[in-house]
Design a protein around this motif. Structure first.
Motif, PDB file in Angstrom:
ATOM      1  N   GLN A 183       0.798  -1.221   0.000  1.00 48.07           N
ATOM      2  CA  GLN A 183       0.000   0.000   0.000  1.00 48.07           C
ATOM      3  C   GLN A 183       0.832   1.273   0.000  1.00 48.07           C
ATOM      4  O   GLN A 183       0.582   2.209  -0.762  1.00 48.07           O
ATOM      5  CB  GLN A 183      -0.975   0.007   1.188  1.00 48.07           C
ATOM      6  N   SER A 184       1.829   1.339   0.869  1.00 51.81           N
ATOM      7  CA  SER A 184       2.613   2.575   0.929  1.00 51.81           C
ATOM      8  C   SER A 184       3.488   2.745  -0.306  1.00 51.81           C
ATOM      9  O   SER A 184       3.818   3.872  -0.684  1.00 51.81           O
ATOM     10  CB  SER A 184       3.466   2.618   2.203  1.00 51.81           C
ATOM     11  N   THR A 185       3.861   1.637  -0.945  1.00 48.65           N
ATOM     12  CA  THR A 185       4.591   1.753  -2.207  1.00 48.65           C
ATOM     13  C   THR A 185       3.719   2.412  -3.266  1.00 48.65           C
ATOM     14  O   THR A 185       4.177   3.295  -4.016  1.00 48.65           O
ATOM     15  CB  THR A 185       5.049   0.370  -2.696  1.00 48.65           C
ATOM     16  N   MET A 186       2.451   2.015  -3.333  1.00 46.50           N
ATOM     17  CA  MET A 186       1.552   2.646  -4.284  1.00 46.50           C
ATOM     18  C   MET A 186       1.434   4.140  -3.996  1.00 46.50           C
ATOM     19  O   MET A 186       1.482   4.973  -4.916  1.00 46.50           O
ATOM     20  CB  MET A 186       0.172   1.991  -4.240  1.00 46.50           C
ATOM     21  N   LEU A 187       1.308   4.507  -2.722  1.00 44.29           N
ATOM     22  CA  LEU A 187       1.205   5.930  -2.376  1.00 44.29           C
ATOM     23  C   LEU A 187       2.477   6.683  -2.754  1.00 44.29           C
ATOM     24  O   LEU A 187       2.419   7.818  -3.231  1.00 44.29           O
ATOM     25  CB  LEU A 187       0.912   6.099  -0.888  1.00 44.29           C
ATOM     26  N   TYR A 188       3.624   6.062  -2.538  1.00 39.81           N
ATOM     27  CA  TYR A 188       4.882   6.731  -2.883  1.00 39.81           C
ATOM     28  C   TYR A 188       4.969   6.973  -4.388  1.00 39.81           C
ATOM     29  O   TYR A 188       5.369   8.061  -4.838  1.00 39.81           O
ATOM     30  CB  TYR A 188       6.077   5.910  -2.408  1.00 39.81           C
ATOM     31  N   LEU A 189       4.601   5.974  -5.172  1.00 44.20           N
ATOM     32  CA  LEU A 189       4.644   6.133  -6.626  1.00 44.20           C
ATOM     33  C   LEU A 189       3.627   7.170  -7.103  1.00 44.20           C
ATOM     34  O   LEU A 189       3.893   7.937  -8.034  1.00 44.20           O
ATOM     35  CB  LEU A 189       4.404   4.790  -7.307  1.00 44.20           C
TER      36      LEU A 189
ATOM     37  N   GLN B 186      -0.143  13.877   7.531  1.00 44.51           N
ATOM     38  CA  GLN B 186       0.524  12.577   7.462  1.00 44.51           C
ATOM     39  C   GLN B 186      -0.341  11.594   6.684  1.00 44.51           C
ATOM     40  O   GLN B 186      -1.542  11.442   6.944  1.00 44.51           O
ATOM     41  CB  GLN B 186       0.782  12.048   8.876  1.00 44.51           C
ATOM     42  N   TYR B 187       0.277  10.917   5.717  1.00 49.98           N
ATOM     43  CA  TYR B 187      -0.436  10.002   4.825  1.00 49.98           C
ATOM     44  C   TYR B 187      -0.038   8.565   5.145  1.00 49.98           C
ATOM     45  O   TYR B 187       1.145   8.237   5.219  1.00 49.98           O
ATOM     46  CB  TYR B 187      -0.112  10.336   3.367  1.00 49.98           C
ATOM     47  N   ILE B 188      -1.053   7.717   5.327  1.00 49.09           N
ATOM     48  CA  ILE B 188      -0.824   6.318   5.708  1.00 49.09           C
ATOM     49  C   ILE B 188      -1.531   5.405   4.706  1.00 49.09           C
ATOM     50  O   ILE B 188      -2.686   5.649   4.329  1.00 49.09           O
ATOM     51  CB  ILE B 188      -1.336   6.051   7.137  1.00 49.09           C
ATOM     52  N   GLY B 189      -0.848   4.348   4.301  1.00 46.40           N
ATOM     53  CA  GLY B 189      -1.363   3.459   3.254  1.00 46.40           C
ATOM     54  C   GLY B 189      -2.253   2.347   3.772  1.00 46.40           C
ATOM     55  O   GLY B 189      -1.854   1.182   3.768  1.00 46.40           O
ATOM     56  N   ILE B 190      -3.444   2.700   4.187  1.00 47.17           N
ATOM     57  CA  ILE B 190      -4.418   1.689   4.594  1.00 47.17           C
ATOM     58  C   ILE B 190      -5.525   1.645   3.547  1.00 47.17           C
ATOM     59  O   ILE B 190      -6.119   2.665   3.217  1.00 47.17           O
ATOM     60  CB  ILE B 190      -4.986   1.992   5.992  1.00 47.17           C
ATOM     61  N   SER B 191      -5.784   0.452   3.033  1.00 50.47           N
ATOM     62  CA  SER B 191      -6.737   0.293   1.941  1.00 50.47           C
ATOM     63  C   SER B 191      -8.156   0.066   2.444  1.00 50.47           C
ATOM     64  O   SER B 191      -8.398  -0.085   3.648  1.00 50.47           O
ATOM     65  CB  SER B 191      -6.299  -0.862   1.030  1.00 50.47           C
ATOM     66  N   LEU B 192      -9.093   0.017   1.520  1.00 46.15           N
ATOM     67  CA  LEU B 192     -10.514  -0.068   1.845  1.00 46.15           C
ATOM     68  C   LEU B 192     -10.843  -1.303   2.674  1.00 46.15           C
ATOM     69  O   LEU B 192     -11.659  -1.242   3.601  1.00 46.15           O
ATOM     70  CB  LEU B 192     -11.340  -0.075   0.559  1.00 46.15           C
TER      71      LEU B 192
END
Length: 280
Positions: free
Chosen positions: A14-20, A141-147
């Motif tokens: 998830q956080s990889t997707m946000l970084y990209l 602050q952005y955190i990669g938590i999905s639905l």
């Protein structure tokens, strides 16, 4: 007011997707100032390899920061907490022979606190024992938590409600993106399989995850070493315990555990996922 936009980077799916997406300055996240990777020292080899790949991209700066090595601190104590003569360690939620579960201090000490201190000290420049300049600075602050992991959001929002200088955002949840959707999106953008970020000694692993860890001799030996230390009086984490502790939910030594059975949530209702920022 000065505003900072920070991504909590676990270097998982998830956080990889946000970084990209941040590299593209996609509207769901926009431009971030920094990504922070809180390194426990015991991530799988694949995570460190993937992190190097991310660092090689022409994207936002990735700050790799650490409190120390979680596994070493479990065995020998963390001098940075209480000094050389009275060492302590941050407990992990190991399974106990009586059917219980140990305390979980690791997520806060080695992930959440590391990110927060990096923001306060390095990015904003707050001096030790000084108050955060909340009237002049605000942190997004952005955190990669999905639905499909929305239950974790409630706990995190509750924690952020007590931090007046910060606002938390969940771009994947807000855009109704699932973990499976993240994986599919990454397939055409990353030349390797994006690993799951989680310490090799995390008791929340499913058998499928333990099998992945076992495929790396280095990771497997490290996990078994820590599992054995939990029941050994010679190591700090095994000293003075009323009940034997195990990393595997079957309550047998990890080297002897049957990893072929299907994943189970068990009586504690786990989904082999640590809360906070682990595994994203």
């Amino acid at each position: 007011m000065k505003e900072y936009h920070i991504l909590s980077l676990g270097a998982g799916v998830q956080s990889t997707m946000l970084y990209l997406l941040a590299c593209e300055q996609h509207p769901c996240i926009g431009k971030i100032d920094y990504a922070i990777f809180a390194d426990t020292g015991d991530e799988p080899e694949a995570v460190y390899d993937h992190l190097k790949w991310l660092q090689a991209l022409d994207g936002p700066e990735i700050l790799v920061r650490s409190k120390g090595n979680l596994g070493d601190d479990l065995m020998y104590g963390c001098e940075s907490r209480v000094g050389k003569d009275n060492r302590l360690f941050s407990a992990i939620p190991a399974f106990t022979a009586g059917g219980g579960l140990g305390q979980r201090q690791c997520t806060y000490d080695y992930k959440i606190a590391v990110v927060e201190q990096t923001i306060r000290r390095e990015i904003v420049g707050v001096k030790p024992r000084k108050h955060f300049p909340k009237k002049d600075v605000h942190v997004h602050q952005y955190i990669g938590i999905s639905l499909d992991e929305c239950s974790r959001i409630v706990r995190i929002r509750k924690r952020f409600a007590e931090i007046p200088w910060a606002t938390v955002h969940f771009p994947l949840y807000e855009t109704k993106t699932t973990r499976k959707g993240c994986s599919q999106w990454l397939k055409s953008r990353v030349p390797h399989k994006v690993p799951r970020s989680s310490c090799v000694e995390c008791p929340f692993h499913s058998n499928e995850e333990w099998q992945r860890i076992k495929s790396s001799p280095r990771d497997w030996e490290r996990a078994c070493q820590i599992d054995e230390a939990l029941r050994d009086q010679a190591y700090l984490c095994g000293r003075g315990m009323d009940e034997l502790q195990f990393l595997h939910r079957s309550l047998v030594p990890l080297r002897e555990a049957d990893l072929s059975t299907p994943p189970q949530t068990g009586e504690f209702g786990f989904v082999h996922e640590c809360e906070g920022m682990c595994g994203v």
